[in-house]
Design a protein around this motif. Sequence first.
Motif, PDB file in Angstrom:
ATOM      1  N   VAL A   1       1.215  10.194  41.144  1.00  0.00           N
ATOM      2  CA  VAL A   1       2.484  10.839  40.782  1.00  0.00           C
ATOM      3  C   VAL A   1       2.429  11.457  39.376  1.00  0.00           C
ATOM      4  O   VAL A   1       2.837  12.594  39.186  1.00  0.00           O
ATOM      5  CB  VAL A   1       3.660   9.836  40.882  1.00  0.00           C
TER       6      VAL A   1
ATOM      7  N   SER B   1      11.540  19.366  40.245  1.00  0.00           N
ATOM      8  CA  SER B   1      12.154  19.250  41.559  1.00  0.00           C
ATOM      9  C   SER B   1      12.095  17.798  42.032  1.00  0.00           C
ATOM     10  O   SER B   1      11.418  16.956  41.427  1.00  0.00           O
ATOM     11  CB  SER B   1      11.453  20.173  42.546  1.00  0.00           C
ATOM     12  N   SER B   2      12.816  17.526  43.102  1.00  0.00           N
ATOM     13  CA  SER B   2      12.852  16.178  43.664  1.00  0.00           C
ATOM     14  C   SER B   2      11.433  15.749  44.026  1.00  0.00           C
ATOM     15  O   SER B   2      10.683  16.517  44.620  1.00  0.00           O
ATOM     16  CB  SER B   2      13.757  16.198  44.898  1.00  0.00           C
ATOM     17  N   GLY B   3      11.063  14.542  43.615  1.00  0.00           N
ATOM     18  CA  GLY B   3       9.731  14.034  43.938  1.00  0.00           C
ATOM     19  C   GLY B   3       8.669  14.398  42.913  1.00  0.00           C
ATOM     20  O   GLY B   3       7.495  14.054  43.073  1.00  0.00           O
ATOM     21  N   SER B   4       9.065  15.078  41.829  1.00  0.00           N
ATOM     22  CA  SER B   4       8.071  15.512  40.841  1.00  0.00           C
ATOM     23  C   SER B   4       7.647  14.401  39.879  1.00  0.00           C
ATOM     24  O   SER B   4       6.748  14.596  39.068  1.00  0.00           O
ATOM     25  CB  SER B   4       8.593  16.722  40.058  1.00  0.00           C
ATOM     26  N   GLY B   5       8.313  13.264  39.954  1.00  0.00           N
ATOM     27  CA  GLY B   5       7.896  12.126  39.131  1.00  0.00           C
ATOM     28  C   GLY B   5       8.800  11.856  37.939  1.00  0.00           C
ATOM     29  O   GLY B   5       8.457  11.039  37.070  1.00  0.00           O
ATOM     30  N   LYS B   6       9.977  12.479  37.913  1.00  0.00           N
ATOM     31  CA  LYS B   6      10.880  12.299  36.777  1.00  0.00           C
ATOM     32  C   LYS B   6      11.300  10.840  36.608  1.00  0.00           C
ATOM     33  O   LYS B   6      11.234  10.294  35.510  1.00  0.00           O
ATOM     34  CB  LYS B   6      12.145  13.161  36.958  1.00  0.00           C
ATOM     35  N   SER B   7      11.764  10.241  37.710  1.00  0.00           N
ATOM     36  CA  SER B   7      12.232   8.845  37.612  1.00  0.00           C
ATOM     37  C   SER B   7      11.068   7.908  37.306  1.00  0.00           C
ATOM     38  O   SER B   7      11.234   6.935  36.555  1.00  0.00           O
ATOM     39  CB  SER B   7      12.924   8.418  38.901  1.00  0.00           C
ATOM     40  N   THR B   8       9.916   8.211  37.874  1.00  0.00           N
ATOM     41  CA  THR B   8       8.730   7.391  37.601  1.00  0.00           C
ATOM     42  C   THR B   8       8.447   7.382  36.098  1.00  0.00           C
ATOM     43  O   THR B   8       8.232   6.320  35.493  1.00  0.00           O
ATOM     44  CB  THR B   8       7.516   7.955  38.374  1.00  0.00           C
TER      45      THR B   8
ATOM     46  N   MET C   1       0.198   2.348  48.837  1.00  0.00           N
ATOM     47  CA  MET C   1       0.828   1.818  50.048  1.00  0.00           C
ATOM     48  C   MET C   1      -0.268   1.616  51.077  1.00  0.00           C
ATOM     49  O   MET C   1      -0.710   2.582  51.712  1.00  0.00           O
ATOM     50  CB  MET C   1       1.885   2.797  50.567  1.00  0.00           C
TER      51      MET C   1
ATOM     52  N   LEU D   1      -0.602   7.589  46.137  1.00  0.00           N
ATOM     53  CA  LEU D   1       0.069   8.827  45.732  1.00  0.00           C
ATOM     54  C   LEU D   1      -0.018   8.911  44.218  1.00  0.00           C
ATOM     55  O   LEU D   1       0.547   8.077  43.505  1.00  0.00           O
ATOM     56  CB  LEU D   1       1.531   8.772  46.197  1.00  0.00           C
TER      57      LEU D   1
ATOM     58  N   TYR E   1       1.193   5.323  43.113  1.00  0.00           N
ATOM     59  CA  TYR E   1       1.781   4.291  43.979  1.00  0.00           C
ATOM     60  C   TYR E   1       0.792   4.029  45.109  1.00  0.00           C
ATOM     61  O   TYR E   1       0.235   4.964  45.677  1.00  0.00           O
ATOM     62  CB  TYR E   1       3.120   4.765  44.556  1.00  0.00           C
TER      63      TYR E   1
HETATM   64  P1  ADP Z   1      11.901  12.305  41.069  1.00  0.00           P
HETATM   65  O1  ADP Z   1      12.693  11.344  40.266  1.00  0.00           O
HETATM   66  O2  ADP Z   1      11.360  13.459  40.279  1.00  0.00           O
HETATM   67  O3  ADP Z   1      12.627  12.790  42.289  1.00  0.00           O
HETATM   68  P2  ADP Z   1      10.185  10.018  41.629  1.00  0.00           P
HETATM   69  O4  ADP Z   1       9.551   9.667  40.346  1.00  0.00           O
HETATM   70  O5  ADP Z   1      11.296   9.189  42.094  1.00  0.00           O
HETATM   71  O6  ADP Z   1      10.585  11.573  41.625  1.00  0.00           O
HETATM   72  O7  ADP Z   1       9.073  10.004  42.781  1.00  0.00           O
HETATM   73  C1  ADP Z   1       7.853  10.720  42.694  1.00  0.00           C
HETATM   74  C2  ADP Z   1       7.057  10.487  43.968  1.00  0.00           C
HETATM   75  O8  ADP Z   1       6.658   9.125  44.039  1.00  0.00           O
HETATM   76  C3  ADP Z   1       7.841  10.766  45.244  1.00  0.00           C
HETATM   77  O9  ADP Z   1       6.954  11.337  46.183  1.00  0.00           O
HETATM   78  C4  ADP Z   1       8.294   9.396  45.689  1.00  0.00           C
HETATM   79  O10 ADP Z   1       8.433   9.351  47.091  1.00  0.00           O
HETATM   80  C5  ADP Z   1       7.165   8.502  45.215  1.00  0.00           C
HETATM   81  N1  ADP Z   1       7.622   7.145  44.848  1.00  0.00           N
HETATM   82  C6  ADP Z   1       8.565   6.844  43.924  1.00  0.00           C
HETATM   83  N2  ADP Z   1       8.709   5.516  43.802  1.00  0.00           N
HETATM   84  C7  ADP Z   1       7.842   4.960  44.673  1.00  0.00           C
HETATM   85  C8  ADP Z   1       7.519   3.607  45.025  1.00  0.00           C
HETATM   86  N3  ADP Z   1       8.107   2.565  44.424  1.00  0.00           N
HETATM   87  N4  ADP Z   1       6.559   3.417  45.967  1.00  0.00           N
HETATM   88  C9  ADP Z   1       5.960   4.461  46.556  1.00  0.00           C
HETATM   89  N5  ADP Z   1       6.195   5.753  46.282  1.00  0.00           N
HETATM   90  C10 ADP Z   1       7.130   6.004  45.346  1.00  0.00           C
END
Ligand code: ADP
Length: 235
Positions: A20, A39-46, A13, A18, A11
């Motif tokens: 991910v 864990s939270s922030g590990s990139g699962k949703s990404t 900014m 970052l 990502y």
């Molecule tokens: P998880 O689902 O495992 O909690 P995410 O995939 O949501 O993790 O996020 C992984 C990292 O990327 C986090 O540090 C989050 O803050 C960052 N992040 C997620 N989406 C965005 C975005 N659209 N822009 C910038 N940073 C992002």
Amino acid sequence: MIEIKNLHKSYYMGKNSLHVLKGINFTVSEGEMVSIMGSSGSGKSTLLNILGILDEADEGTYTLDGTLIKDLNEKVAAQYRNKFLGFIFQSFNLINYKSALENVAMPLYYQGVKRNIRTEKAMHYLEKVGLADWASHLPSELSGGQKQRVAIARALASDPKVLLADEPTGALDSKTSHEVMELIQGINDEGKTIIIVTHEVDIAHVTKRIVNLKDGIIIDDSKVTQVRAKAEAYV
Ligand code: ADP
Ligand code: MG
């Protein structure tokens, strides 16, 4: 069914970036039920958003049901999502002013299915999740567990190849979580390929394989003995 090779995602900014996902490799075969943990922030949703064609990787390849997913315009991406994928989210993402039945029928509307067939199919899937009696109710009249059941019926309505769920039990109590997981297990028992993102260990063990993400890479990917979800255990 799904093949991911050397996937990277950052990502940006302003001047900061970052990194991910740092080289993700995995394959999912038809009929598997896999959880992605971390864990939270590990990139699962990404990762799940890339699998769901809601986002695109910077590097690497993604093949879904033999189709290379790359550089799609929004219209084609939407067509692929509709054809291949069903989504379940933590926050249900139902349309508040539409009934349970209308919510389930939505994907069929986008597929151009005629109204009477839409209604018939939507009712079939509402029955499948045990909510036939709630067809005309609005989401605001349903409990959290019922809302997630409607969302599951909606995800199934277009008969997708793969179900993608991002923290599907994240907003539910333990008993309701296990009810929802029981339902999702039943759907997998019928052969549907399912990928679930979760940070809850007991939810992960209800699947058949756990992929562990840490600091942008897969640190473990193992088959596990599936625990059957039992809502009654929590009464
Ligand atoms: P998880 O689902 O495992 O909690 P995410 O995939 O949501 O993790 O996020 C992984 C990292 O990327 C986090 O540090 C989050 O803050 C960052 N992040 C997620 N989406 C965005 C975005 N659209 N822009 C910038 N940073 C992002
Ligand atoms: Mg997440």
